[in-house]
Design an enzyme around this catalytic site. Structure first.
Site, PDB file in Angstrom:
ATOM      1  N   GLU A   1       0.880  -1.169   0.000  1.00  0.00           N
ATOM      2  CA  GLU A   1       0.000   0.000   0.000  1.00  0.00           C
ATOM      3  C   GLU A   1       0.910   1.209   0.000  1.00  0.00           C
ATOM      4  O   GLU A   1       1.544   1.529   0.998  1.00  0.00           O
ATOM      5  CB  GLU A   1      -0.922  -0.012   1.222  1.00  0.00           C
ATOM      6  CG  GLU A   1      -2.092   0.950   1.106  1.00  0.00           C
ATOM      7  CD  GLU A   1      -1.768   2.357   1.589  1.00  0.00           C
ATOM      8  OE1 GLU A   1      -1.442   3.203   0.721  1.00  0.00           O
ATOM      9  OE2 GLU A   1      -1.826   2.596   2.786  1.00  0.00           O
TER      10      GLU A   1
ATOM     11  N   CYS B   1      -2.128   8.672   2.783  1.00  0.00           N
ATOM     12  CA  CYS B   1      -2.048   8.199   1.398  1.00  0.00           C
ATOM     13  C   CYS B   1      -3.330   8.483   0.640  1.00  0.00           C
ATOM     14  O   CYS B   1      -3.304   8.728  -0.568  1.00  0.00           O
ATOM     15  CB  CYS B   1      -1.752   6.696   1.372  1.00  0.00           C
ATOM     16  SG  CYS B   1      -0.176   6.235   2.106  1.00  0.00           S
TER      17      CYS B   1
END
Length: 456
Positions: free
Chosen positions: A228, A262
């Site tokens: 990720e 993110c």
């Protein structure tokens, strides 16, 4: 070299820790490997009891853990408390759902009985980031431990106290020794740990460069990895959107965790007929935000995680300003101690500018004006990242149509990209691969074993 815990609000050292030696690290990996032999045989209902203890302890010690997060990486205290609550929800989700998620899957075939068994694979390495120091660990550890794997964690070097507190939490919740292990180690140890035959898989949340390195090491050993990585989420404002709601969501999407997420909204793509209205209201809302102590509930904007992060962000923004990007508000650091950066809005950004396709990890919003829906989709997809995104309109059918054309792992309608235990989380392109959370998260590191019985 010692590992330091530093408060980014005042850049004062909180504590110093000595990392494990190579020998101590290998011994910890061995204990995790040995623990797997027993843990894999433990009934799911028994794992559930332990995971529910973890959830209960998280809630009982929420204020303690939240303050530690805030002191060590600068998150606003209300956000830190919400992070701990979310961790408890994730632990409960996998505790209560694992039996169903891992149940044998029957296959319908002629002349035989067949099913898929979801079996644990062994000890896993988690390389975790600092921006959500408890959540990221729980997101990785809870499903994999419930699946019967054991985990070793290499946490970010600037949150050692959080990493130690999490390990103590698991230990105090009767997790058997070796099932969860915190490795207080330097980054250079990661490669050798991945290549250790006792490690069966690795999950990393972090930068693209770190992801490429970890994937390379894992790939060279034919080991499964889940990544990720960064994001450059588009926030698409259509001409019929409710502007009051849009501005509220724009602040939430860009400024949560001081923009250090993110899945933060980073590229605001606005149809030109409402662009002036959006920019004026967005600027006014950003101007009202106050910088301050993250332990103070009245603070709107906390410091970045480290002084280095603030310096890097300032340099990146300045390069784009020098190249012709326009500053609507901010664009600099305040004259005060701590790792702060002023809330910033940039416009007139072109593909040749550094900020066009780089992730700005901080309170900096990039605003783009487009002619129509088609141009908005094209710009949203013109990114090396593909994590999340959001679309704002009163026409849900229109929003669904646009969402289906956006090349990301997640698209949210009328709210910024978000995380819930029940929803799969992950991206495409340079944002990584694999999924965490939801039922998919517990199936990443299991052997999907076919068992076939021929009928007589």
């Amino acid at each position: 070299m010692s590992i330091k815990s530093i408060n980014p609000f005042n850049n004062q050292t909180l504590d110093t820790f000595e990392p494990l030696t190579v020998e101590e690290t290998l011994a910890a990996v061995e204990r995790a490997d040995q623990a797997f032999d027993h843990w894999r045989q433990t009934a799911v209902k028994d794992r559930k009891v332990i995971m529910l203890k973890i959830a209960k302890a998280l809630r009982a010690r929420k204020e303690e853990f939240a303050k530690l997060i805030t002191l060590e990486m600068g998150k606003r205290i209300s956000e830190s408390e919400a992070e701990i609550e979310f961790c408890a929800e994730i632990a409960e989700f996998y505790a209560n759902g694992a039996e169903e998620f891992l149940a044998d899957q029957a296959l319908e075939i002629k002349g035989a009985d067949a099913y898929i068994q979801y079996a644990p694979i062994g000890t896993l390495l988690g390389v975790m980031p600092w921006n959500f120091p408890f959540y990221q660990v729980i997101r990785f550890a809870a499903p994999n431990i419930m699946a019967g794997n054991t985990v070793v964690i290499k946490h970010a070097s600037n949150v050692p106290q959080c990493s130690i507190a999490i390990a103590e939490l698991f230990n105090d919740s009767d997790v058997p020794k070796g099932v969860f292990t915190n490795l207080l180690i330097p980054t250079e140890f990661i490669e050798s740990i991945i290549k250790d035959k006792r490690i069966r898989g690795v999950s990393l949340t972090g930068s693209g460069a770190a992801g490429a390195a970890v994937a390379g090491h894992a790939g060279s050993q034919l080991k499964k990895s889940v990544l990720e990585l960064g994001g450059n989420d588009a926030f698409i404002v259509l001409d019929d959107a409710d502007m009051d709601h849009v501005i509220q969501m724009a602040i939430k999407g860009r400024m949560q965790n001081t923009g250090q997420s993110c899945v933060a909204s980073k590229r605001f793509i606005v149809i030109e007929s409402v662009a002036d209205e959006f920019l004026s209201a967005f600027k006014a809302a950003m101007q009202q935000m106050t910088l301050g102590d993250p332990l103070n509930e009245a603070t709107d904007v906390a410091p970045l995680s480290t002084e280095e992060a603030a310096v890097d962000l300032a340099n990146m923004v300045q390069k784009s300003i020098d190249a012709g990007v326009k500053v609507v508000i901010g664009g600099d650091r305040p004259q005060r101690e701590g790792a702060f950066y002023n809330p910033t809005i940039l416009t007139d950004i072109k593909p040749e500018h550094p900020t066009y396709d780089e992730e700005l990890f901080g309170p900096v919003a990039s605003v783009y004006v487009v002619k129509d829906e088609a141009e908005a989709i094209k710009l949203a997809n013109d990114s090396s990242f593909g994590l999340g995104g959001s679309v704002y309109t009163k026409d849900i059918a229109r929003a669904r149509r646009i969402a289906e054309q956006i090349d990301t792992g997640m698209v949210f309608i009328n709210q910024p990209t978000n995380s819930q235990a029940e929803l799969p989380f992950g991206g495409t392109k340079n944002s990584g691969y694999g999924r965490e959370l939801s039922h998919l998260g517990i199936l990443e590191f299991v052997n999907k074993k076919l068992i076939h019985v021929m009928k007589s």
